[in-house]
Design a protein around this motif. Structure first.
Motif, PDB file in Angstrom:
ATOM      1  N   ALA A 150       1.114  -1.242   0.035  1.00 29.39           N
ATOM      2  CA  ALA A 150       0.085  -0.108   0.090  1.00 29.39           C
ATOM      3  C   ALA A 150       0.844   1.281  -0.014  1.00 29.39           C
ATOM      4  O   ALA A 150       1.816   1.180   0.868  1.00 29.39           O
ATOM      5  CB  ALA A 150      -0.913   0.074   1.025  1.00 29.39           C
ATOM      6  N   VAL A 151       0.719   2.051  -0.879  1.00 29.65           N
ATOM      7  CA  VAL A 151       1.569   3.151  -1.347  1.00 29.65           C
ATOM      8  C   VAL A 151       0.649   4.423  -1.235  1.00 29.65           C
ATOM      9  O   VAL A 151      -0.267   4.716  -1.849  1.00 29.65           O
ATOM     10  CB  VAL A 151       2.367   3.208  -2.467  1.00 29.65           C
ATOM     11  N   LEU A 152       1.234   5.488  -0.343  1.00 28.52           N
ATOM     12  CA  LEU A 152       0.537   6.920  -0.368  1.00 28.52           C
ATOM     13  C   LEU A 152       1.618   7.792  -0.920  1.00 28.52           C
ATOM     14  O   LEU A 152       2.770   8.104  -0.576  1.00 28.52           O
ATOM     15  CB  LEU A 152       0.198   7.164   1.003  1.00 28.52           C
ATOM     16  N   ALA A 153       1.128   8.465  -2.194  1.00 29.35           N
ATOM     17  CA  ALA A 153       1.906   9.446  -2.802  1.00 29.35           C
ATOM     18  C   ALA A 153       1.806  10.762  -2.127  1.00 29.35           C
ATOM     19  O   ALA A 153       2.615  11.834  -2.483  1.00 29.35           O
ATOM     20  CB  ALA A 153       1.631   9.652  -4.176  1.00 29.35           C
ATOM     21  N   GLY A 154       0.557  11.257  -1.809  1.00 28.80           N
ATOM     22  CA  GLY A 154       0.320  12.468  -1.021  1.00 28.80           C
ATOM     23  C   GLY A 154      -0.749  12.412  -0.107  1.00 28.80           C
ATOM     24  O   GLY A 154      -1.885  11.475  -0.265  1.00 28.80           O
ATOM     25  N   PRO A 155      -0.845  13.336   0.577  1.00 24.32           N
ATOM     26  CA  PRO A 155      -0.051  14.614   0.872  1.00 24.32           C
ATOM     27  C   PRO A 155       1.513  14.184   1.454  1.00 24.32           C
ATOM     28  O   PRO A 155       2.328  15.202   1.074  1.00 24.32           O
ATOM     29  CB  PRO A 155      -0.621  15.604   1.901  1.00 24.32           C
ATOM     30  N   GLU A 156       1.682  13.094   2.079  1.00 21.66           N
ATOM     31  CA  GLU A 156       3.044  12.688   2.262  1.00 21.66           C
ATOM     32  C   GLU A 156       3.192  11.364   1.761  1.00 21.66           C
ATOM     33  O   GLU A 156       2.167  10.576   1.849  1.00 21.66           O
ATOM     34  CB  GLU A 156       3.248  12.820   3.764  1.00 21.66           C
ATOM     35  N   SER A 157       4.315  11.126   1.413  1.00 24.22           N
ATOM     36  CA  SER A 157       4.566   9.671   0.892  1.00 24.22           C
ATOM     37  C   SER A 157       4.801   8.640   2.088  1.00 24.22           C
ATOM     38  O   SER A 157       5.314   8.848   3.174  1.00 24.22           O
ATOM     39  CB  SER A 157       6.129   9.526   0.141  1.00 24.22           C
TER      40      SER A 157
END
Length: 288
Positions: A150-157
């Motif tokens: 699971a990858v979050l690119a924004g607002p923070e990686s």
């Protein structure tokens, strides 16, 4: 907008659609200039939002059109969000375009609102992911059959390996809706695990943008974006920021940079936004 699949359906009958600014291979420069001139004649101003992943030739085309027309009424807004996040932001700006905000405020609001879009994806491999920092250890794990990330690119990686003991991705602390677009993956992790952890108020399905596979480095993915769905909250959020006049082009703006000419404010003039609106939204969600 620079791609038709980044134009989400409106959430109401008032939200306008977006005009498509086509790539060089799809339209001659002469026709592109004519289309832009017509948009300016019809609407007065044009706010062209495009992702940072756009092909260089397409970006040069946008700047070339503005240069030929010698117009200070064209804002070129480059957004560093994944494709589905860009689509959400564009729809929010389309909604705000009907308000009493000036074109300058709407254009510069893109930078503000992008901080409230939690954009990410569930990936079956991060071997070719180069837009979000990935450790060597994660790269090695991505070669193990059955691995999911699971990858979050924004607002923070942020990146986690999906599993029973995994900590959830850090989510929004305010009420959101979740937009989900499936690629070649059939995983329900986003709907069944992420959505409850983030306490989203509603889940909506979307078509995966054509650019998503290239952006995330794999077609085996589920892309998602959590966002503020209420136009009144968006309006209050933008209204809470002090408005300034650009010292270069004299357009109205919020934040620290003009949405039309990209000229920054002097550091002493920078203004931060109020978080009161979102605190009220969080309290309201908790009360309900």
């Amino acid at each position: 907008m620079t791609s038709a699949d980044l134009v989400l359906p409106p959430t109401d009958q008032q939200t306008p659609t977006a005009a498509l600014l086509q790539a060089p291979e799809a339209q001659t420069m002469e026709h592109a200039i004519g289309d832009m001139h017509l948009l300016l004649e019809q609407h007065g101003y044009v706010i062209a939002v495009y992702p940072s992943s756009i092909q260089p030739a397409h970006e040069r085309r946008l700047f070339g059109i503005r240069s030929v027309l010698e117009s200070d009424r064209i804002a070129l807004v480059k957004v560093d969000l994944p494709p589905l996040g860009v689509a959400v932001l564009v729809r929010q700006l389309r909604q705000l375009s009907l308000s009493d905000f000036s074109p300058g405020v709407v254009a510069s609001a893109a930078r503000l609102l992008s901080h409230y879009i939690y954009a990410g994806a569930l990936l079956h491999s991060v071997a070719k992911l180069d837009r979000v920092a990935v450790s060597l250890k994660s790269h090695a794990k991505s070669w193990v059959p059955g691995s999911q990330f699971a990858v979050l690119a924004g607002p923070e990686s942020q990146l986690i390996k999906v599993g029973p003991a995994a900590e959830p991705l850090t989510g929004p602390e305010f009420g959101t809706h979740l937009l989900v677009a499936k690629g070649q993956s059939q995983s329900d992790w986003v709907q069944e695990t992420l959505a409850p952890a983030w306490k989203v108020q509603a889940i909506h399905d979307a078509t995966l943008p054509g650019e998503s596979s290239r952006w995330w480095g794999t077609g085996k993915l589920v892309e998602f974006a959590a966002y503020l769905p209420d136009i009144s909250v968006l309006y209050q959020l933008v209204s809470s920021v002090r408005r300034e006049k650009c010292h270069w082009c004299e357009m109205e703006l919020i934040g620290d940079r003009c949405g039309f000419c990209s000229s920054p404010l002097a550091s002493a003039e920078n203004r931060s936004y109020s978080t009161g609106v979102l605190h009220q939204e969080v309290n309201a969600s908790a009360a309900s």
